[in-house]
Design a protein around this motif. Structure first.
Motif, mmCIF file in Angstrom:
data_model
loop_
_atom_site.group_PDB
_atom_site.id
_atom_site.type_symbol
_atom_site.label_atom_id
_atom_site.label_comp_id
_atom_site.label_asym_id
_atom_site.label_seq_id
_atom_site.Cartn_x
_atom_site.Cartn_y
_atom_site.Cartn_z
ATOM 1 N N ASP A 225 40.496 10.895 0.259
ATOM 2 C CA ASP A 225 40.653 10.232 -1.042
ATOM 3 C C ASP A 225 40.687 11.234 -2.192
ATOM 4 O OD1 ASP A 225 40.695 7.774 0.206
ATOM 5 O OD2 ASP A 225 38.545 7.408 -0.066
ATOM 6 N N GLY A 226 39.925 12.309 -2.073
ATOM 7 C CA GLY A 226 39.886 13.298 -3.143
ATOM 8 C C GLY A 226 40.939 14.384 -3.020
ATOM 9 N N ASP A 227 41.822 14.257 -2.035
ATOM 10 C CA ASP A 227 42.829 15.282 -1.784
ATOM 11 C C ASP A 227 44.215 14.702 -2.042
ATOM 12 O OD1 ASP A 227 44.154 17.548 -0.997
ATOM 13 O OD2 ASP A 227 43.845 17.238 1.155
ATOM 14 N N SER A 228 44.561 14.560 -3.295
ATOM 15 C CA SER A 228 45.835 13.945 -3.669
ATOM 16 C C SER A 228 47.006 14.711 -3.074
ATOM 17 C CB SER A 228 45.961 13.900 -5.193
ATOM 18 O OG SER A 228 47.211 13.387 -5.582
ATOM 19 N N ARG A 229 47.817 14.010 -2.296
ATOM 20 C CA ARG A 229 49.009 14.569 -1.675
ATOM 21 C C ARG A 229 48.713 15.796 -0.825
ATOM 22 N NH1 ARG A 229 53.506 12.370 -2.867
ATOM 23 N NH2 ARG A 229 54.723 14.195 -2.213
ATOM 24 N N SER A 230 47.468 15.890 -0.339
ATOM 25 C CA SER A 230 47.019 16.977 0.555
ATOM 26 C C SER A 230 47.325 18.359 -0.020
ATOM 27 C CB SER A 230 47.639 16.820 1.949
ATOM 28 O OG SER A 230 49.040 16.948 1.923
ATOM 29 N N VAL B 110 31.055 36.253 -0.861
ATOM 30 C CA VAL B 110 30.599 35.386 -1.959
ATOM 31 C C VAL B 110 31.723 34.476 -2.437
ATOM 32 C CG1 VAL B 110 29.677 35.356 -4.308
ATOM 33 C CG2 VAL B 110 28.884 37.082 -2.667
ATOM 34 N N ALA B 111 32.930 35.023 -2.572
ATOM 35 C CA ALA B 111 34.061 34.228 -3.053
ATOM 36 C C ALA B 111 34.437 33.141 -2.048
ATOM 37 C CB ALA B 111 35.263 35.131 -3.304
ATOM 38 N N GLY B 112 34.379 33.457 -0.765
ATOM 39 C CA GLY B 112 34.677 32.448 0.244
ATOM 40 C C GLY B 112 33.705 31.286 0.186
ATOM 41 N N LEU B 113 32.424 31.590 0.028
ATOM 42 C CA LEU B 113 31.418 30.536 -0.076
ATOM 43 C C LEU B 113 31.603 29.727 -1.353
ATOM 44 C CD1 LEU B 113 28.836 29.123 0.847
ATOM 45 C CD2 LEU B 113 27.522 30.943 -0.297
ATOM 46 N N ILE C 237 35.274 23.143 -3.437
ATOM 47 C CA ILE C 237 36.280 22.220 -2.917
ATOM 48 C C ILE C 237 35.659 21.123 -2.073
ATOM 49 C CG2 ILE C 237 36.878 23.180 -0.659
ATOM 50 C CD1 ILE C 237 39.416 22.305 -3.395
ATOM 51 N N GLY C 238 34.475 21.399 -1.503
ATOM 52 C CA GLY C 238 33.823 20.425 -0.638
ATOM 53 C C GLY C 238 32.736 19.635 -1.335
ATOM 54 N N PRO C 239 31.488 20.107 -1.300
ATOM 55 C CA PRO C 239 30.368 19.336 -1.861
ATOM 56 C C PRO C 239 30.497 19.018 -3.346
ATOM 57 C CG PRO C 239 29.561 21.088 -0.437
ATOM 58 C CD PRO C 239 31.039 21.324 -0.600
ATOM 59 N N VAL C 240 31.065 19.937 -4.146
ATOM 60 C CA VAL C 240 31.108 19.704 -5.591
ATOM 61 C C VAL C 240 32.184 18.688 -5.968
ATOM 62 C CG1 VAL C 240 31.506 20.764 -7.845
ATOM 63 C CG2 VAL C 240 30.162 21.979 -6.117
ATOM 64 N N LEU C 241 33.420 18.924 -5.548
ATOM 65 C CA LEU C 241 34.535 18.056 -5.933
ATOM 66 C C LEU C 241 34.866 17.001 -4.892
ATOM 67 C CD1 LEU C 241 37.015 20.687 -7.447
ATOM 68 C CD2 LEU C 241 35.412 19.201 -8.670
ATOM 69 N N ALA D 270 36.911 17.272 -2.578
ATOM 70 C CA ALA D 270 38.376 17.279 -2.556
ATOM 71 C C ALA D 270 38.945 17.597 -1.184
ATOM 72 C CB ALA D 270 38.909 18.288 -3.571
ATOM 73 N N LEU D 271 38.137 18.154 -0.302
ATOM 74 C CA LEU D 271 38.640 18.550 1.009
ATOM 75 C C LEU D 271 37.540 18.348 2.047
ATOM 76 C CD1 LEU D 271 41.379 19.778 1.927
ATOM 77 C CD2 LEU D 271 40.219 21.991 2.001
ATOM 78 N N PRO D 272 37.833 17.590 3.107
ATOM 79 C CA PRO D 272 36.845 17.420 4.176
ATOM 80 C C PRO D 272 36.833 18.639 5.093
ATOM 81 C CG PRO D 272 38.819 16.216 4.723
ATOM 82 C CD PRO D 272 39.052 16.810 3.352
ATOM 83 N N GLY D 273 36.066 18.557 6.161
ATOM 84 C CA GLY D 273 36.034 19.648 7.121
ATOM 85 C C GLY D 273 34.757 20.463 7.030
#
Length: 353
Positions: free
Chosen positions: A154-159, A207-210, A216-220, A222-225
Motif C-alpha cells: 500500500d505504501g509503495d505506489s507503482r512499486s 551506516v548508510a545502508g541501515l 523506507i521500512g519502519p519509518v515510511l 513504503a517497502l516490505p521485506g
C-alpha cells in the motif's frame, strides 16, 4: 570601426582569461557534455516505453498449448516471449523465482482466461502485459481476468520505492567518495591513504545502508521485506558505488567524479528498471541496466521486498564485482604512484655545470 588592437577588447579578453582558466573551461565543457548525455539518456529510455519479449508462461491444454504459444510469439513487434509451462503450480513457482514476468492460464471450459502478474516487480510491466495479452485474446473471442499474486504494498505506489531507495544509496556512495577526495586530494598520496579512504567508506556504507532500510521500512512503511536484508543490500550498493568513484578519482583525479556520475546517474538510473522494468526499455538501456549498480540494486531490493529474496544472486555478484573492482583499482593505482614517487626521490640529481 573597432580593430583587433582595441585596448578595451584586449582588456576584456585578458579579464576572461584571468577569471576562467583553461582547466576550468575544460571542466565546464565536460559538465555541458554530462548535461546533454543526461537529457539524451533519460529521454531516450523513457520517451516511448513499449513491451518487448515479456517472459510469459502459458498454461493450457496440451492440444492447444503449442498453437497458442506460436500465436502469442508472432504478435507484431514481439511484445511477448511466451513459453509453455506444464502446470499452474510450476508457473507460479517460476513467477516467484523471477524467471518469468507473468502467467497466462487458459480455461478450456470457459471463454475467460486468467493472467497472473506480480506488480511488486514493476506496476508498469504488469499493466503493459495485461493490455497486450488482453488484446491478443480478444481477437480470438476470449477475455482475460488479471490476478496480482505479488502486489505492490500500500505504501509503495507503482512499486517505485525500491528504485528510489537504491538511487538514494547510489547518491550517498559517490558523494561520500567525492568528499573524501575533496578533503585531501582526488588521488591518494600513497597506498595507506587509499586503504584508509576505503575503510572510511566501508564504515559509512554500513551506516548508510541501515539508515535507508529504516527510513523506507519502519519509518515510511513504503517497502516490505526483511530489514536486515535491505540493510545488507544497502551497504553493498553504497560501498560498490563509492569504491568505483574512488577508483575513477585515483585514475583521473577530479574528472573521475564526472565519470562516476556518467556511469551511475546518466546511464545507470534510467536503465535500472525502476519506472519502467527492463522489457519496457529500448534495447541499449535494457542491455546495460542489469550490469550497473542502480539496476542490480533495484532488482535485488524488489526481490527482497516481494519475492522472498529469490532471483537476486546475479545482482549480488554484479554489485560485488563493482565493489571488488573499485577496491583493487584504487589500491593498485595508489601503489604504482607510491612506487613512482619513491623511485623519483631516489634518482640521482645531475650536477650543475
Amino acid at each position: 570601426m573597432a580593430t583587433t588592437d582595441d585596448p578595451t577588447r584586449t582588456t576584456f579578453l585578458q579579464e576572461v582569461r584571468s577569471a576562467v582558466s583553461a582547466r576550468a573551461a575544460l571542466l565546464v565543457i565536460g559538465v555541458l557534455g554530462l548535461m546533454v548525455a543526461f537529457i539524451t539518456s533519460y529521454a531516450g529510455a523513457f520517451h516511448s516505453p513499449k513491451p518487448t519479449d515479456v517472459a510469459l508462461g502459458v498454461v493450457a491444454p496440451e492440444q492447444a498449448r503449442g498453437q497458442l504459444v506460436t500465436k502469442l510469439d508472432g504478435l507484431p513487434g514481439s511484445p511477448l516471449d511466451p513459453r509453455a509451462v506444464p502446470s499452474r503450480a510450476a508457473a507460479l513457482q517460476q513467477l516467484r523465482d523471477r524467471k518469468i514476468d507473468a502467467v497466462l492460464v487458459v480455461d478450456p471450459r470457459s471463454t475467460t482466461d486468467r493472467l497472473l502478474v506480480a506488480s511488486g516487480g514493476g506496476a508498469a510491466l504488469s499493466q503493459a502485459t495485461e493490455a497486450v495479452v488482453g488484446a491478443a485474446l480478444k481477437a480470438e473471442g476470449r477475455t482475460v481476468r488479471t490476478e496480482d499474486v505479488r502486489p505492490a504494498a500500500d505504501g509503495d505506489s507503482r512499486s517505485l520505492s525500491s528504485f528510489y531507495l537504491v538511487v538514494g544509496w547510489c547518491v550517498g556512495g559517490y558523494l561520500c567518495a567525492a568528499i573524501l577526495a575533496i578533503s585531501a586530494g582526488a588521488r591518494p598520496a600513497n597506498t595507506h591513504r587509499a586503504v584508509i579512504r576505503l575503510g572510511a567508506l566501508a564504515v559509512y556504507s554500513i551506516v548508510a545502508g541501515l539508515a535507508g532500510a529504516v527510513v523506507i521500512g519502519p519509518v515510511l512503511n513504503a517497502l516490505p521485506g526483511s530489514l536486515f536484508g535491505l540493510w545488507g543490500l544497502g551497504a553493498l550498493v553504497v560501498f560498490a558505488v563509492g569504491a568505483t568513484t574512488l577508483a575513477f578519482q585515483t585514475l583521473l583525479g577530479v574528472i573521475g567524479i564526472g565519470l562516476a556520475i556518467l556511469v551511475i546517474v546518466v546511464f545507470g538510473n534510467p536503465s535500472a528498471g525502476g519506472a519502467y522494468p527492463y522489457p519496457l526499455l529500448p534495447p541499449f538501456w535494457r542491455a546495460i541496466g542489469p550490469a550497473l549498480p542502480p539496476g542490480a540494486g533495484t532488482w535485488a531490493s524488489r526481490s527482497i521486498a516481494y519475492f522472498g529474496g529469490n532471483g537476486m544472486t546475479s545482482a549480488l555478484w554484479i554489485l560485488g564485482a563493482w565493489a571488488v573492482g573499485g577496491v583493487l583499482l584504487s589500491v593498485v593505482l595508489a601503489a604504482l604512484r607510491d612506487r613512482d614517487r619513491r623511485n623519483n626521490s631516489l634518482a640521482p640529481v645531475a650536477p650543475r655545470t
